[in-house]
Design a protein around this motif. Structure first.
Motif, PDB file in Angstrom:
ATOM      1  N   THR A  47       0.842  -1.194   0.000  1.00 36.35           N
ATOM      2  CA  THR A  47       0.000   0.000   0.000  1.00 36.35           C
ATOM      3  C   THR A  47       0.877   1.244   0.000  1.00 36.35           C
ATOM      4  OG1 THR A  47      -1.517  -1.260   1.404  1.00 36.35           O
ATOM      5  CG2 THR A  47      -1.997   1.069   1.116  1.00 36.35           C
ATOM      6  N   PHE A  60      -2.717   3.973  -3.357  1.00 37.05           N
ATOM      7  CA  PHE A  60      -2.489   2.767  -4.159  1.00 37.05           C
ATOM      8  C   PHE A  60      -2.519   1.563  -3.237  1.00 37.05           C
ATOM      9  CE2 PHE A  60       0.002  -0.565  -6.183  1.00 37.05           C
ATOM     10  CZ  PHE A  60      -0.445  -0.518  -7.499  1.00 37.05           C
ATOM     11  N   ASP A  94      -2.642  -3.039  -3.512  1.00 38.03           N
ATOM     12  CA  ASP A  94      -2.869  -4.340  -4.127  1.00 38.03           C
ATOM     13  C   ASP A  94      -2.536  -5.393  -3.072  1.00 38.03           C
ATOM     14  OD1 ASP A  94      -3.059  -6.668  -5.527  1.00 38.03           O
ATOM     15  OD2 ASP A  94      -1.795  -6.054  -7.199  1.00 38.03           O
ATOM     16  N   LYS A 109       6.757   3.786  -6.010  1.00 33.75           N
ATOM     17  CA  LYS A 109       6.323   4.742  -7.023  1.00 33.75           C
ATOM     18  C   LYS A 109       7.451   5.712  -7.332  1.00 33.75           C
ATOM     19  CE  LYS A 109       3.418   8.132  -6.496  1.00 33.75           C
ATOM     20  NZ  LYS A 109       4.189   9.268  -7.009  1.00 33.75           N
ATOM     21  N   TYR A 167       3.204   3.956 -10.615  1.00 35.44           N
ATOM     22  CA  TYR A 167       3.312   3.027  -9.497  1.00 35.44           C
ATOM     23  C   TYR A 167       3.943   1.735 -10.013  1.00 35.44           C
ATOM     24  CZ  TYR A 167      -0.157   6.087  -7.310  1.00 35.44           C
ATOM     25  OH  TYR A 167      -0.810   7.177  -6.794  1.00 35.44           O
ATOM     26  N   TYR A 189       1.878   0.787 -13.289  1.00 37.03           N
ATOM     27  CA  TYR A 189       0.594   1.460 -13.449  1.00 37.03           C
ATOM     28  C   TYR A 189       0.869   2.943 -13.642  1.00 37.03           C
ATOM     29  CZ  TYR A 189      -1.370  -2.794 -11.370  1.00 37.03           C
ATOM     30  OH  TYR A 189      -1.708  -4.101 -11.094  1.00 37.03           O
ATOM     31  N   ASN A 232      -4.359   5.232 -13.785  1.00 35.80           N
ATOM     32  CA  ASN A 232      -4.116   4.314 -12.677  1.00 35.80           C
ATOM     33  C   ASN A 232      -5.317   3.412 -12.466  1.00 35.80           C
ATOM     34  OD1 ASN A 232      -3.269   3.070 -10.348  1.00 35.80           O
ATOM     35  ND2 ASN A 232      -4.033   4.719  -9.032  1.00 35.80           N
ATOM     36  N   ALA A 237      -5.422   0.862 -10.081  1.00 32.69           N
ATOM     37  CA  ALA A 237      -5.049   0.071  -8.911  1.00 32.69           C
ATOM     38  C   ALA A 237      -6.208  -0.835  -8.546  1.00 32.69           C
ATOM     39  CB  ALA A 237      -4.722   1.004  -7.743  1.00 32.69           C
ATOM     40  N   GLN A 252      -9.424   4.734  -4.661  1.00 34.35           N
ATOM     41  CA  GLN A 252      -9.130   5.477  -3.438  1.00 34.35           C
ATOM     42  C   GLN A 252     -10.366   5.608  -2.570  1.00 34.35           C
ATOM     43  OE1 GLN A 252      -7.046   9.155  -3.960  1.00 34.35           O
ATOM     44  NE2 GLN A 252      -6.175   8.469  -5.854  1.00 34.35           N
TER      45      GLN A 252
END
Length: 305
Positions: free
Chosen positions: A211, A225, A227, A235, A240, A251, A256, A258, A262
């Motif tokens: 993160t 961000f 995953d 980044k 990213y 990315y 983006n 992700a 957000q």
């Protein structure tokens, strides 16, 4: 037909947002950390053999260091001078763009025990001296202490340190905290698996395991961000990066995608949208009326002629 074009457009955006970079999975295997500079070069640190390796965007190796004790690489925003700190060796190293050592600072000769060292620039470093409980601003060029600030907080689990704009940013194993130089607490938030800070102009970011957070004007941490399946994330100013299943993904910031967005749009934005739509509906008859009046004036003018 128009509907099909819209589907193809969004499909293209999702495909272009994610890109697999050509880095051999063997090079990424057992990576303990990854950093990306603004030229697209990647730095891989491996805890297993304490190796620090630099690759360009095509996967070609540019340089490699074999270290004898653990070193923590700091940010690589200036690839001409990358800093690495070792609490075990009580040393700070600076390496060039090919990972050749250009300078070494030995803290054992001058200080008792340095918990962490943060290189502010090519002249000054900030030192967390655990033995004297002081934060030191130190000019390593002429070996002089510029400022000394007492602190009484316990930083046994310190992960990273950053000093900017008269504020001290501290990252521990379970928390993120912001202090004044007098160590008056300004902000605190629980945060696990944090790895290091990244600063882009006035924006402070925190790189965690999978993160990335942004510290929002002293008010809150914003997730920018994430995953959950990523092994490592990072980044630069343009994109990213993440390592997932020993593959490297990129990315772009423009598109983006992700895995988790957000936040949902704020309710006030939805209200504003409805307000704009109602105003458009209100203004539409006025526009039609104006057009009719202009037409009437023009017709009267023609009859008069």
């Amino acid at each position: 037909m128009k509907f099909l074009q819209i589907i193809l457009f969004f499909l293209f955006c999702s495909l272009s947002a994610q890109k697999i970079l050509p880095l051999d999975s063997l090079k990424l295997k057992e990576a303990g950390d990854m950093l990306a500079d603004d030229y697209g070069n990647l730095y891989i640190y491996k805890n297993k053999d304490f190796s620090f390796t630099k690759y360009d965007s095509t996967g070609k190796q540019i340089g490699k260091m074999m270290l004898t004790v653990p070193f923590k690489p700091q940010n690589v925003q200036n690839p001409l001078s990358v800093a690495l700190f070792s609490e075990n060796a009580q040393e700070l190293k600076f390496v060039d763009q090919n990972l050749n050592e250009i300078q070494r600072i030995d803290f054992k000769q001058k200080f008792s025990f340095i918990k962490y060292a943060y290189a502010e620039d090519l002249q000054q470093i900030w030192l967390m001296d655990e033995s004297t409980k002081r934060l030191l601003q130190y000019n390593f060029r002429n070996e002089t202490t510029i400022n000394s600030y007492p602190f009484d907080a316990n930083f046994d689990d310190l992960i990273d340190l950053l000093v900017f704009d008269n504020k001290v940013y501290v990252l521990t194993k379970k928390q993120f905290r912001v202090f004044t130089l007098r160590f008056e607490k300004l902000f605190e938030a629980d945060l696990e698996n944090g790895k290091r800070f990244r600063r882009e102009n006035d924006v402070i970011m925190i790189i965690a395991k999978n993160t990335i957070f942004s510290y929002n004007s002293g008010k809150e941490l914003v997730k920018i961000f994430e995953d959950p399946d990523a092994q490592i994330v990072d980044k630069n100013t343009l994109a990213y990066f993440e390592i997932k299943a020993n593959k490297l993904y990129l990315y772009t910031l423009e598109n983006n995608k992700a895995p988790k967005p957000q936040t949902e749009p704020e309710p006030i934005q939805k209200e504003n949208k409805n307000l704009d739509e109602s105003e458009d509906k209100k203004e539409q008859p006025d526009l039609i009326k104006l057009i009719e009046e202009v037409s009437e004036v023009q017709s009267l003018g023609v009859e008069h002629l």
